[in-house]
Design a protein around this motif. Structure first.
Motif, PDB file in Angstrom:
ATOM      1  N   GLU A 201       0.838  -1.195   0.000  1.00 46.03           N
ATOM      2  CA  GLU A 201       0.000   0.000   0.000  1.00 46.03           C
ATOM      3  C   GLU A 201       0.869   1.240   0.000  1.00 46.03           C
ATOM      4  O   GLU A 201       1.990   1.234   0.537  1.00 46.03           O
ATOM      5  CB  GLU A 201      -0.952   0.011   1.195  1.00 46.03           C
ATOM      6  CG  GLU A 201      -0.318   0.247   2.535  1.00 46.03           C
ATOM      7  CD  GLU A 201      -1.360   0.399   3.634  1.00 46.03           C
ATOM      8  OE1 GLU A 201      -2.562   0.384   3.318  1.00 46.03           O
ATOM      9  OE2 GLU A 201      -0.969   0.535   4.802  1.00 46.03           O
ATOM     10  N   ASP A 203       0.950   5.741  -1.508  1.00 43.42           N
ATOM     11  CA  ASP A 203       0.316   6.946  -2.012  1.00 43.42           C
ATOM     12  C   ASP A 203       1.026   7.337  -3.298  1.00 43.42           C
ATOM     13  O   ASP A 203       2.253   7.497  -3.322  1.00 43.42           O
ATOM     14  CB  ASP A 203       0.404   8.069  -0.974  1.00 43.42           C
ATOM     15  CG  ASP A 203      -0.341   9.314  -1.401  1.00 43.42           C
ATOM     16  OD1 ASP A 203       0.176  10.033  -2.279  1.00 43.42           O
ATOM     17  OD2 ASP A 203      -1.427   9.576  -0.864  1.00 43.42           O
ATOM     18  N   TYR A 221      -3.367   9.875  -4.442  1.00 43.62           N
ATOM     19  CA  TYR A 221      -4.292   8.739  -4.483  1.00 43.62           C
ATOM     20  C   TYR A 221      -3.662   7.580  -3.721  1.00 43.62           C
ATOM     21  O   TYR A 221      -2.585   7.104  -4.072  1.00 43.62           O
ATOM     22  CB  TYR A 221      -4.575   8.328  -5.924  1.00 43.62           C
ATOM     23  CG  TYR A 221      -5.481   9.271  -6.672  1.00 43.62           C
ATOM     24  CD1 TYR A 221      -6.853   9.071  -6.693  1.00 43.62           C
ATOM     25  CD2 TYR A 221      -4.958  10.379  -7.344  1.00 43.62           C
ATOM     26  CE1 TYR A 221      -7.697   9.948  -7.372  1.00 43.62           C
ATOM     27  CE2 TYR A 221      -5.795  11.254  -8.032  1.00 43.62           C
ATOM     28  CZ  TYR A 221      -7.152  11.032  -8.040  1.00 43.62           C
ATOM     29  OH  TYR A 221      -7.987  11.893  -8.701  1.00 43.62           O
ATOM     30  N   PHE A 223      -3.477   3.687  -2.586  1.00 44.31           N
ATOM     31  CA  PHE A 223      -3.831   2.433  -3.241  1.00 44.31           C
ATOM     32  C   PHE A 223      -3.232   1.262  -2.476  1.00 44.31           C
ATOM     33  O   PHE A 223      -2.283   1.402  -1.699  1.00 44.31           O
ATOM     34  CB  PHE A 223      -3.341   2.419  -4.694  1.00 44.31           C
ATOM     35  CG  PHE A 223      -1.844   2.388  -4.838  1.00 44.31           C
ATOM     36  CD1 PHE A 223      -1.159   1.189  -4.975  1.00 44.31           C
ATOM     37  CD2 PHE A 223      -1.105   3.563  -4.828  1.00 44.31           C
ATOM     38  CE1 PHE A 223       0.218   1.161  -5.101  1.00 44.31           C
ATOM     39  CE2 PHE A 223       0.274   3.550  -4.946  1.00 44.31           C
ATOM     40  CZ  PHE A 223       0.945   2.347  -5.082  1.00 44.31           C
ATOM     41  N   VAL A 225      -2.696  -3.236  -3.121  1.00 44.90           N
ATOM     42  CA  VAL A 225      -2.886  -4.372  -4.009  1.00 44.90           C
ATOM     43  C   VAL A 225      -2.295  -5.613  -3.348  1.00 44.90           C
ATOM     44  O   VAL A 225      -1.214  -5.561  -2.763  1.00 44.90           O
ATOM     45  CB  VAL A 225      -2.228  -4.120  -5.389  1.00 44.90           C
ATOM     46  CG1 VAL A 225      -0.739  -3.826  -5.257  1.00 44.90           C
ATOM     47  CG2 VAL A 225      -2.468  -5.300  -6.321  1.00 44.90           C
ATOM     48  N   ILE A 245      -7.508  -5.204  -5.350  1.00 46.69           N
ATOM     49  CA  ILE A 245      -6.827  -3.939  -5.589  1.00 46.69           C
ATOM     50  C   ILE A 245      -7.812  -2.823  -5.281  1.00 46.69           C
ATOM     51  O   ILE A 245      -8.981  -2.896  -5.675  1.00 46.69           O
ATOM     52  CB  ILE A 245      -6.291  -3.821  -7.037  1.00 46.69           C
ATOM     53  CG1 ILE A 245      -5.585  -2.466  -7.214  1.00 46.69           C
ATOM     54  CG2 ILE A 245      -7.393  -4.016  -8.068  1.00 46.69           C
ATOM     55  CD1 ILE A 245      -4.826  -2.356  -8.529  1.00 46.69           C
ATOM     56  N   GLY A 246      -7.362  -1.834  -4.545  1.00 50.96           N
ATOM     57  CA  GLY A 246      -8.228  -0.727  -4.164  1.00 50.96           C
ATOM     58  C   GLY A 246      -7.528   0.601  -4.351  1.00 50.96           C
ATOM     59  O   GLY A 246      -6.310   0.708  -4.154  1.00 50.96           O
ATOM     60  N   ILE A 247      -8.278   1.602  -4.742  1.00 49.56           N
ATOM     61  CA  ILE A 247      -7.750   2.955  -4.923  1.00 49.56           C
ATOM     62  C   ILE A 247      -8.639   3.915  -4.141  1.00 49.56           C
ATOM     63  O   ILE A 247      -9.871   3.871  -4.254  1.00 49.56           O
ATOM     64  CB  ILE A 247      -7.720   3.357  -6.404  1.00 49.56           C
ATOM     65  CG1 ILE A 247      -6.822   2.398  -7.200  1.00 49.56           C
ATOM     66  CG2 ILE A 247      -7.229   4.792  -6.571  1.00 49.56           C
ATOM     67  CD1 ILE A 247      -6.805   2.663  -8.697  1.00 49.56           C
ATOM     68  N   THR A 248      -8.012   4.771  -3.348  1.00 50.39           N
ATOM     69  CA  THR A 248      -8.741   5.698  -2.482  1.00 50.39           C
ATOM     70  C   THR A 248      -8.366   7.139  -2.798  1.00 50.39           C
ATOM     71  O   THR A 248      -7.179   7.469  -2.922  1.00 50.39           O
ATOM     72  CB  THR A 248      -8.445   5.413  -1.006  1.00 50.39           C
ATOM     73  OG1 THR A 248      -8.894   4.101  -0.671  1.00 50.39           O
ATOM     74  CG2 THR A 248      -9.148   6.415  -0.104  1.00 50.39           C
ATOM     75  N   ARG A 249      -9.367   7.955  -2.911  1.00 53.13           N
ATOM     76  CA  ARG A 249      -9.157   9.403  -3.036  1.00 53.13           C
ATOM     77  C   ARG A 249      -9.661  10.045  -1.758  1.00 53.13           C
ATOM     78  O   ARG A 249     -10.850  10.003  -1.436  1.00 53.13           O
ATOM     79  CB  ARG A 249      -9.919   9.948  -4.237  1.00 53.13           C
ATOM     80  CG  ARG A 249      -9.786  11.470  -4.403  1.00 53.13           C
ATOM     81  CD  ARG A 249      -8.361  11.883  -4.647  1.00 53.13           C
ATOM     82  NE  ARG A 249      -8.250  13.306  -4.961  1.00 53.13           N
ATOM     83  CZ  ARG A 249      -7.291  14.086  -4.514  1.00 53.13           C
ATOM     84  NH1 ARG A 249      -6.360  13.593  -3.717  1.00 53.13           N
ATOM     85  NH2 ARG A 249      -7.237  15.352  -4.863  1.00 53.13           N
ATOM     86  N   THR A 263     -13.448   5.115  -2.149  1.00 55.86           N
ATOM     87  CA  THR A 263     -12.611   3.960  -2.470  1.00 55.86           C
ATOM     88  C   THR A 263     -13.307   3.087  -3.506  1.00 55.86           C
ATOM     89  O   THR A 263     -14.474   2.732  -3.346  1.00 55.86           O
ATOM     90  CB  THR A 263     -12.328   3.112  -1.212  1.00 55.86           C
ATOM     91  OG1 THR A 263     -11.592   3.901  -0.270  1.00 55.86           O
ATOM     92  CG2 THR A 263     -11.516   1.873  -1.565  1.00 55.86           C
ATOM     93  N   LEU A 265     -12.863  -0.638  -5.434  1.00 51.43           N
ATOM     94  CA  LEU A 265     -12.163  -1.888  -5.131  1.00 51.43           C
ATOM     95  C   LEU A 265     -12.648  -3.009  -6.045  1.00 51.43           C
ATOM     96  O   LEU A 265     -13.842  -3.095  -6.363  1.00 51.43           O
ATOM     97  CB  LEU A 265     -12.392  -2.257  -3.665  1.00 51.43           C
ATOM     98  CG  LEU A 265     -11.738  -3.538  -3.149  1.00 51.43           C
ATOM     99  CD1 LEU A 265     -11.117  -3.311  -1.783  1.00 51.43           C
ATOM    100  CD2 LEU A 265     -12.773  -4.667  -3.043  1.00 51.43           C
TER     101      LEU A 265
END
Length: 517
Positions: A201, A203, A221, A223, A225, A245-249, A263, A265
Motif C-alpha cells: 500500500e 500513495d 491517491y 492504493f 494491491v 486492488i483498491g484505490i482511495t481518493r 474507495t 475496489l
C-alpha cells in the motif's frame, strides 16, 4: 517586516491581558464542548517512559545480537537517573533505522527514480491467544484447549509506503489447533502456512513526488494491491481477507463535508460467502467482488455509503448486490452508530444449494448507543438489531460468525478462537436482538482491571431459528504491557418449541491468555 510596536508598555500589557482572557475563555469553552480533561502533562514528563515501552520483536532481536545495544540502554538509563553527561554508543540494527519504530539515528536512505526517498525498515509483531473453554448451548457441547497466533511482518519503505505480510499458522477455515477433552480424537492440528495478508500500500503522490514538486496537482491517491483484510459497515457488509486492488481518493470536500473519502475496489479471490450459517463457510472460487465505498465527515457526524456487487464464480453461488449506509455521531455525551444494510440475490433459486444460502434478499438494521458515566469512567451501552428476510454479507471470514458477529459485545460477539460459540446467535435472518451492557473500570481511567456485564435476548420472527435470552459477564486484567488475562461466561435459556419442542438451557465458561508482542 515587523509590525509596529505599541505606543506604550501599558498598552502592550493591556493587550496581552485581554488576549489571554479571550483565549482562555475560548479554550475553556472548547474543552467544555469537547469534554476534555482539565489535567495536563508537564512537558518534562512527555516521553520519559519511552525506554519502558513494549519493544518490537525486531528491537528485541537486535539487543540480543549486539552487546553494545544493551550497554547503550544501560548508559541512557544511568544518564536519565543521574543527569550526568554520559556518551552512549551508536545503536546497531539488523532491520533498518526509522525514528517511528526504534531509537537511534536516522539513515539517509536512497532516492528512487520518481524522487521518493526510501528508508527501509522491518518490524515484526503479533498476538498469541490461548484459552481453556467449555461451551454448551443445548445443541452443541465442546470442552477444549484452543490456540491462535496472528503473526505480522511490516516492511516500511517510507512512513506512507509499506508491504505487510501476515500468517495465522494455528488455524484455517474456522478450525483451530486445539485439544478437545470431550472428543475421542483429542488433539486437532490445523498447522498451516497459508498467507492471510500480503499486500503493498502507498500513495501515488508520495511515490512519484517529482511529478508534482509543488503539490498542486492533487495526485495523492492511496492504493493497495494484494491479499488484504477488508472491513466495511463495522463488518456487517464485508469482514474478510481477500485478493484485491483498491484505490482511495481522500481529502475531498464534496457536499459540504469537512473531509470525504472514496474507495473503488475489485477483488478476485479468497471471497468467503454463505454468512457462516450453521458454522459453514464457502469460499467461492472464481467469484469477483466490485465495491464502491464513500465516507464523509461533518461537524457532528460521519456518514458511510457503501455499494458492492459479487459476480458468483459458480452456478450454485449466484450473483449478489449489497448496499449499506451508516451514521456515527455524538449526542451530548451519547455516542451513536446507526446502520442499514441490504442484500439482493440476483439469480433467484440459484442462490440456494445444498442447504447453504450464499446470498438472499434481506435487510439488517443495527443500532449501537453508548455513554460514559458522569461520576466515573464507566461505559453503559445498548446494541440492537432487526433483520427482515435473510440478509447475507458480501464476504465473511469463517472466524467472524454471522453478520453482527464482529460487533463488540458479550452475547452476540464472536470469540474468534476455537469452537466456543456465542450465547445468542449472531445470525440475523428474520430476527430481532438486543443487548444491554455496562463496563466498569476498577481502578479509574487507566485501570488494568475491568468488569463487564450484559443481559439481552433474541427473538425469531418466523420461528425457523432459536429465540433465547442470556446473561454474560467478563473480567479482564492487564498483567503487564504485553499480556491480558480474560475470564468470561454466560448462561442462556432457549425456546426451541417450533423446531425441537421445549425449552433448553445453555452455559459457557472460558479463560483466555492473550500475549501481544
Amino acid at each position: 517586516m515587523r509590525p509596529p510596536l505599541p505606543s506604550s508598555r501599558q498598552q502592550l500589557c493591556c493587550l496581552v491581558t485581554v488576549g489571554s482572557m479571550v483565549l482562555g475563555t475560548a479554550v475553556a469553552d472548547a474543552a467544555s464542548d469537547l469534554l476534555l480533561s482539565d489535567e495536563a502533562t508537564p512537558w518534562e514528563e512527555i516521553g520519559e517512559d519511552f525506554l519502558k515501552r513494549p519493544a518490537p520483536v525486531t528491537e528485541v532481536i537486535e539487543d540480543l545480537v549486539f552487546e553494545s545495544n544493551r550497554e547503550r540502554k544501560e548508559i541512557i538509563e544511568e544518564r536519565n537517573r543521574t543527569g550526568e553527561d554520559l556518551e552512549a554508543p551508536e545503536r546497531k540494527t539488523l532491520f533498518g533505522k526509522n525514528p517511528f519504530l526504534a531509537p537511534g539515528s536516522i539513515i539517509p536512505g536512497f532516492e528512487m527514480p520518481g524522487g521518493a526517498v526510501w528508508q527501509p525498515s522491518v518490524i515484526i509483531y503479533g498476538t498469541f491467544r490461548t484459552a481453556l473453554q467449555s461451551y454448551d448451548n443445548g445443541l452443541r457441547n465442546v470442552s477444549e484447549w484452543a490456540n491462535r497466533l496472528d503473526l505480522f511482518t511490516n516492511i516500511y519503505l517510507t512512513p506512507t509506503e509499506r508491504i505487510l505480510f501476515s500468517i495465522r499458522p494455528l488455524d484455517t477455515g474456522g478450525n483451530f489447533t486445539s485439544y478437545r477433552f470431550n472428543n475421542p480424537d483429542g488433539y486437532n492440528s490445523h498447522l498451516n502456512g497459508r498467507i492471510r495478508s500480503l499486500y503493498f500500500e502507498g500513495d501515488f503522490g508520495e511515490l512519484f513526488p517529482n511529478l508534482d514538486p509543488n503539490d498542486t496537482k492533487s495526485l495523492d491517491y492511496g492504493f493497495a494491491v494484494g491479499r488484504m483484510p477488508l472491513n466495511f459497515q463495522d463488518g456487517i457488509m464485508i469482514n474478510d481477507s481477500v485478493d484485491a486492488i483498491g484505490i482511495t481518493r481522500a481529502s475531498m470536500f464534496q457536499f459540504g463535508a469537512s473531509a470525504s473519502r472514496l474507495t473503488g475496489l475489485v477483488s478476485w479471490g479468497q471471497i468467503n460467502r454463505g454468512n457462516n450459517l450453521g458454522g459453514v463457510s464457502f469460499e467461492d472460487n472464481g467469484a469477483t467482488l466490485f465495491g464502491l465505498f464513500y465516507a464523509a465527515d461533518y461537524s457532528k457526524s460521519t456518514y458511510e455509503v457503501d455499494l458492492a456487487y459479487v459476480d458468483g464464480g459458480s452456478s450454485i453461488a449466484g450473483d449478489g448486490l449489497y448496499f449499506g449506509v451508516g451514521q456515527t455521531r455524538r449526542f451530548g455525551k451519547i455516542n451513536s452508530t446507526l446502520r442499514a444494510n441490504f442484500s439482493w440475490a440476483l439469480d433467484g433459486d440459484n442462490a440456494n444449494a445444498g442447504g447453504i444460502q450464499f446470498v438472499d434478499d434481506g435487510t439488517l438494521l443495527f443500532s449501537q448507543l453508548s455513554r460514559t458515566m458522569d461520576y466515573n469512567y464507566d461505559i453503559a451501552y445498548v446494541n440492537t438489531f432487526v433483520g427482515f428476510g435473510n440478509y447475507t454479507s458480501a464476504a465473511r471470514d469463517p472466524s467472524t460468525g454471522g453478520p453482527v458477529g464482529g460487533i463488540n459485545g458479550l452475547l452476540f460477539g464472536a470469540v474468534g478462537l476455537g469452537e466456543y460459540g456465542t450465547a445468542l446467535s449472531n445470525q440475523t435472518n428474520e430476527a430481532v436482538g438486543m443487548a444491554i451492557g455496562y463496563q466498569h473500570f476498577l481502578d479509574g481511567q487507566f485501570s488494568k482491571r475491568q468488569i463487564s456485564g450484559e443481559i439481552g435476548g433474541r427473538i425469531s420472527l418466523d420461528g425457523n431459528s432459536r429465540s433465547g435470552a442470556g446473561v454474560s459477564a467478563r473480567y479482564q486484567h492487564g498483567l503487564d504491557q504485553h499480556s491480558i488475562i480474560r475470564v468470561e461466561g454466560f448462561f442462556g435459556v432457549y425456546d426451541d418449541s417450533n423446531i425441537r419442542r421445549g425449552v433448553q438451557t445453555g452455559a459457557g465458561l472460558r479463560c483466555e491468555w492473550m500475549y501481544q508482542f
